[in-house]
Design a protein around this motif. Structure first.
Motif, PDB file in Angstrom:
ATOM      1  N   ASN A   1     -34.689-103.734 -91.678  1.00 16.22           N
ATOM      2  CA  ASN A   1     -34.634-102.725 -92.732  1.00 16.22           C
ATOM      3  C   ASN A   1     -33.190-102.445 -93.151  1.00 16.22           C
ATOM      4  O   ASN A   1     -32.894-102.309 -94.341  1.00 16.22           O
ATOM      5  CB  ASN A   1     -35.329-101.449 -92.251  1.00 16.22           C
ATOM      6  N   TYR A   2     -32.276-102.350 -92.194  1.00 14.74           N
ATOM      7  CA  TYR A   2     -30.868-102.097 -92.533  1.00 14.74           C
ATOM      8  C   TYR A   2     -30.289-103.249 -93.355  1.00 14.74           C
ATOM      9  O   TYR A   2     -29.565-103.019 -94.332  1.00 14.74           O
ATOM     10  CB  TYR A   2     -30.015-101.877 -91.285  1.00 14.74           C
ATOM     11  N   LEU A   3     -30.593-104.461 -92.957  1.00 13.71           N
ATOM     12  CA  LEU A   3     -30.059-105.602 -93.694  1.00 13.71           C
ATOM     13  C   LEU A   3     -30.523-105.591 -95.150  1.00 13.71           C
ATOM     14  O   LEU A   3     -29.717-105.778 -96.062  1.00 13.71           O
ATOM     15  CB  LEU A   3     -30.473-106.909 -93.011  1.00 13.71           C
ATOM     16  N   PHE A   4     -31.812-105.344 -95.367  1.00 10.22           N
ATOM     17  CA  PHE A   4     -32.307-105.270 -96.740  1.00 10.22           C
ATOM     18  C   PHE A   4     -31.689-104.093 -97.496  1.00 10.22           C
ATOM     19  O   PHE A   4     -31.314-104.233 -98.657  1.00 10.22           O
ATOM     20  CB  PHE A   4     -33.827-105.145 -96.767  1.00 10.22           C
ATOM     21  N   ALA A   5     -31.599-102.946 -96.836  1.00  7.54           N
ATOM     22  CA  ALA A   5     -31.067-101.755 -97.511  1.00  7.54           C
ATOM     23  C   ALA A   5     -29.614-101.945 -97.914  1.00  7.54           C
ATOM     24  O   ALA A   5     -29.208-101.597 -99.017  1.00  7.54           O
ATOM     25  CB  ALA A   5     -31.213-100.525 -96.619  1.00  7.54           C
ATOM     26  N   SER A   6     -28.808-102.492 -97.018  1.00  9.84           N
ATOM     27  CA  SER A   6     -27.384-102.623 -97.330  1.00  9.84           C
ATOM     28  C   SER A   6     -27.076-103.802 -98.242  1.00  9.84           C
ATOM     29  O   SER A   6     -26.153-103.727 -99.047  1.00  9.84           O
ATOM     30  CB  SER A   6     -26.567-102.733 -96.031  1.00  9.84           C
TER      31      SER A   6
ATOM     32  N   LEU B   1     -28.826 -93.208 -87.082  1.00 10.50           N
ATOM     33  CA  LEU B   1     -29.216 -91.812 -86.845  1.00 10.50           C
ATOM     34  C   LEU B   1     -30.418 -91.417 -87.702  1.00 10.50           C
ATOM     35  O   LEU B   1     -31.351 -90.771 -87.216  1.00 10.50           O
ATOM     36  CB  LEU B   1     -28.040 -90.880 -87.116  1.00 10.50           C
ATOM     37  N   VAL B   2     -30.380 -91.811 -88.971  1.00 10.86           N
ATOM     38  CA  VAL B   2     -31.525 -91.530 -89.848  1.00 10.86           C
ATOM     39  C   VAL B   2     -32.761 -92.260 -89.324  1.00 10.86           C
ATOM     40  O   VAL B   2     -33.851 -91.688 -89.234  1.00 10.86           O
ATOM     41  CB  VAL B   2     -31.217 -91.924 -91.306  1.00 10.86           C
ATOM     42  N   GLY B   3     -32.577 -93.511 -88.963  1.00  8.11           N
ATOM     43  CA  GLY B   3     -33.696 -94.290 -88.432  1.00  8.11           C
ATOM     44  C   GLY B   3     -34.204 -93.751 -87.115  1.00  8.11           C
ATOM     45  O   GLY B   3     -35.416 -93.761 -86.859  1.00  8.11           O
TER      46      GLY B   3
ATOM     47  N   ASN C   1     -36.809 -91.133 -95.006  1.00  6.55           N
ATOM     48  CA  ASN C   1     -35.651 -91.970 -94.682  1.00  6.55           C
ATOM     49  C   ASN C   1     -34.922 -92.443 -95.943  1.00  6.55           C
ATOM     50  O   ASN C   1     -33.692 -92.541 -95.954  1.00  6.55           O
ATOM     51  CB  ASN C   1     -36.078 -93.173 -93.854  1.00  6.55           C
ATOM     52  N   TYR C   2     -35.671 -92.751 -97.010  1.00  3.49           N
ATOM     53  CA  TYR C   2     -35.011 -93.159 -98.256  1.00  3.49           C
ATOM     54  C   TYR C   2     -34.101 -92.050 -98.764  1.00  3.49           C
ATOM     55  O   TYR C   2     -32.943 -92.299 -99.123  1.00  3.49           O
ATOM     56  CB  TYR C   2     -36.043 -93.528 -99.327  1.00  3.49           C
ATOM     57  N   LEU C   3     -34.614 -90.842 -98.808  1.00  2.12           N
ATOM     58  CA  LEU C   3     -33.805 -89.727 -99.320  1.00  2.12           C
ATOM     59  C   LEU C   3     -32.577 -89.483 -98.449  1.00  2.12           C
ATOM     60  O   LEU C   3     -31.472 -89.280 -98.959  1.00  2.12           O
ATOM     61  CB  LEU C   3     -34.660 -88.463 -99.416  1.00  2.12           C
ATOM     62  N   LEU C   4     -32.748 -89.510 -97.130  1.00  3.14           N
ATOM     63  CA  LEU C   4     -31.613 -89.292 -96.229  1.00  3.14           C
ATOM     64  C   LEU C   4     -30.597 -90.426 -96.329  1.00  3.14           C
ATOM     65  O   LEU C   4     -29.383 -90.180 -96.357  1.00  3.14           O
ATOM     66  CB  LEU C   4     -32.100 -89.130 -94.789  1.00  3.14           C
ATOM     67  N   ASN C   5     -31.063 -91.659 -96.378  1.00  5.55           N
ATOM     68  CA  ASN C   5     -30.136 -92.790 -96.488  1.00  5.55           C
ATOM     69  C   ASN C   5     -29.432 -92.814 -97.834  1.00  5.55           C
ATOM     70  O   ASN C   5     -28.238 -93.132 -97.910  1.00  5.55           O
ATOM     71  CB  ASN C   5     -30.862 -94.110 -96.240  1.00  5.55           C
ATOM     72  N   ALA C   6     -30.137 -92.484 -98.899  1.00 10.44           N
ATOM     73  CA  ALA C   6     -29.501 -92.454-100.217  1.00 10.44           C
ATOM     74  C   ALA C   6     -28.396 -91.408-100.247  1.00 10.44           C
ATOM     75  O   ALA C   6     -27.312 -91.657-100.777  1.00 10.44           O
ATOM     76  CB  ALA C   6     -30.538 -92.170-101.300  1.00 10.44           C
ATOM     77  N   ALA C   7     -28.660 -90.244 -99.677  1.00 12.63           N
ATOM     78  CA  ALA C   7     -27.688 -89.151 -99.734  1.00 12.63           C
ATOM     79  C   ALA C   7     -26.560 -89.330 -98.734  1.00 12.63           C
ATOM     80  O   ALA C   7     -25.388 -89.183 -99.082  1.00 12.63           O
ATOM     81  CB  ALA C   7     -28.391 -87.820 -99.485  1.00 12.63           C
ATOM     82  N   TRP C   8     -26.877 -89.652 -97.506  1.00  7.87           N
ATOM     83  CA  TRP C   8     -25.891 -89.565 -96.429  1.00  7.87           C
ATOM     84  C   TRP C   8     -25.302 -90.915 -96.044  1.00  7.87           C
ATOM     85  O   TRP C   8     -24.099 -91.045 -95.883  1.00  7.87           O
ATOM     86  CB  TRP C   8     -26.540 -88.902 -95.212  1.00  7.87           C
ATOM     87  N   THR C   9     -26.131 -91.928 -95.921  1.00  8.60           N
ATOM     88  CA  THR C   9     -25.637 -93.221 -95.441  1.00  8.60           C
ATOM     89  C   THR C   9     -24.913 -94.002 -96.528  1.00  8.60           C
ATOM     90  O   THR C   9     -23.804 -94.479 -96.329  1.00  8.60           O
ATOM     91  CB  THR C   9     -26.804 -94.064 -94.891  1.00  8.60           C
ATOM     92  N   PHE C  10     -25.553 -94.125 -97.692  1.00  3.58           N
ATOM     93  CA  PHE C  10     -25.013 -94.980 -98.741  1.00  3.58           C
ATOM     94  C   PHE C  10     -24.411 -94.207 -99.914  1.00  3.58           C
ATOM     95  O   PHE C  10     -23.935 -94.817-100.866  1.00  3.58           O
ATOM     96  CB  PHE C  10     -26.102 -95.937 -99.238  1.00  3.58           C
ATOM     97  N   HIS C  11     -24.438 -92.892 -99.874  1.00  4.21           N
ATOM     98  CA  HIS C  11     -23.867 -92.031-100.916  1.00  4.21           C
ATOM     99  C   HIS C  11     -24.316 -92.471-102.311  1.00  4.21           C
ATOM    100  O   HIS C  11     -23.509 -92.634-103.220  1.00  4.21           O
ATOM    101  CB  HIS C  11     -22.344 -92.004-100.833  1.00  4.21           C
ATOM    102  N   SER C  12     -25.601 -92.655-102.453  1.00  6.26           N
ATOM    103  CA  SER C  12     -26.174 -93.083-103.721  1.00  6.26           C
ATOM    104  C   SER C  12     -27.080 -91.971-104.241  1.00  6.26           C
ATOM    105  O   SER C  12     -28.294 -92.094-104.276  1.00  6.26           O
ATOM    106  CB  SER C  12     -26.973 -94.374-103.505  1.00  6.26           C
TER     107      SER C  12
ATOM    108  N   ALA D   1     -41.786-101.015 -81.751  1.00  3.44           N
ATOM    109  CA  ALA D   1     -41.901-101.903 -82.912  1.00  3.44           C
ATOM    110  C   ALA D   1     -41.082-101.380 -84.089  1.00  3.44           C
ATOM    111  O   ALA D   1     -40.445-102.153 -84.802  1.00  3.44           O
ATOM    112  CB  ALA D   1     -43.374-102.055 -83.299  1.00  3.44           C
ATOM    113  N   VAL D   2     -41.075-100.066 -84.297  1.00  4.61           N
ATOM    114  CA  VAL D   2     -40.287 -99.465 -85.376  1.00  4.61           C
ATOM    115  C   VAL D   2     -38.797 -99.727 -85.141  1.00  4.61           C
ATOM    116  O   VAL D   2     -38.052-100.091 -86.055  1.00  4.61           O
ATOM    117  CB  VAL D   2     -40.564 -97.950 -85.498  1.00  4.61           C
ATOM    118  N   GLY D   3     -38.361 -99.557 -83.911  1.00  6.78           N
ATOM    119  CA  GLY D   3     -36.961 -99.798 -83.585  1.00  6.78           C
ATOM    120  C   GLY D   3     -36.544-101.239 -83.837  1.00  6.78           C
ATOM    121  O   GLY D   3     -35.450-101.508 -84.332  1.00  6.78           O
TER     122      GLY D   3
END
Length: 170
Positions: free
Chosen positions: A159-164, A43-45, A92-103, A151-153
């Motif tokens: 990107n998800y693999l590296f992030a997680s 969703l963030v992506g 995306n970093y801010l949204l993923n840190a807050a919402w996806t990974f709770h970091s 291409a972004v998709g």
């Protein structure tokens, strides 16, 4: 139905009316935690991809209108994609840190790792974008922006693999 058979069936069914303390109830999320993370990351992506496509279209349109730049030129498209990526990656970093990974709160160390991993995905994205530009030869800004969104998709999985596995691992 004889009463004995009815009573026998009732003894097989657990007593659901008996009051149990809340600690006996097990609450399971509807999906495993990793699936929830993938959906949130998606969703963030997805929102980032839409923003990226809009920024890309705006930059290409401005370049075409103001400077008569060819929107399907490799340098122009790559430059616009890079500028759009810088903005979208931070959001995306801010949204993923807050919402996806709770970091939360975010840290500069994690931000550097996120930008690095997203940069690797960007290299893949730009290679794919330039390949699609060679293959399809678009001539309007919207066509190039759509190819960039594709291409972004495709880079999102990387990107998800590296992030997680690296940035937000616990």
């Amino acid at each position: 139905m004889p009463i004995h058979l009815f009573l026998f069936i009732l003894t097989l069914v657990p007593n659901v009316t008996q009051h149990r303390p809340k600690s006996h109830y097990t609450t399971r999320p509807p999906f495993p935690k990793e699936i929830v993370k993938i959906l949130r990351f998606g969703l963030v992506g997805g929102a980032g991809t839409i923003l990226n496509a809009a920024l890309m279209w705006a930059l290409l349109s401005l370049g075409y209108t103001l400077f008569d730049l060819n929107p399907s030129g490799h340098r122009v498209a790559t430059s616009a994609a890079f500028l759009a990526w810088i903005v979208c990656c931070g959001i995306n970093y801010l949204l993923n840190a807050a919402w996806t990974f709770h970091s939360w709160p975010p840290s500069w160390r994690l931000a550097r790792h996120y930008y690095f991993s997203a940069g690797l995905a960007l290299i893949f994205q730009l290679l794919l974008l330039n390949f699609l530009l060679l293959l399809l030869e678009p001539d309007r800004p919207i066509e190039t922006a759509v190819l960039n969104a594709v291409a972004v998709g495709m880079g999102a999985l990387l990107n998800y693999l590296f992030a997680s596995l690296w940035v937000f691992r616990r």
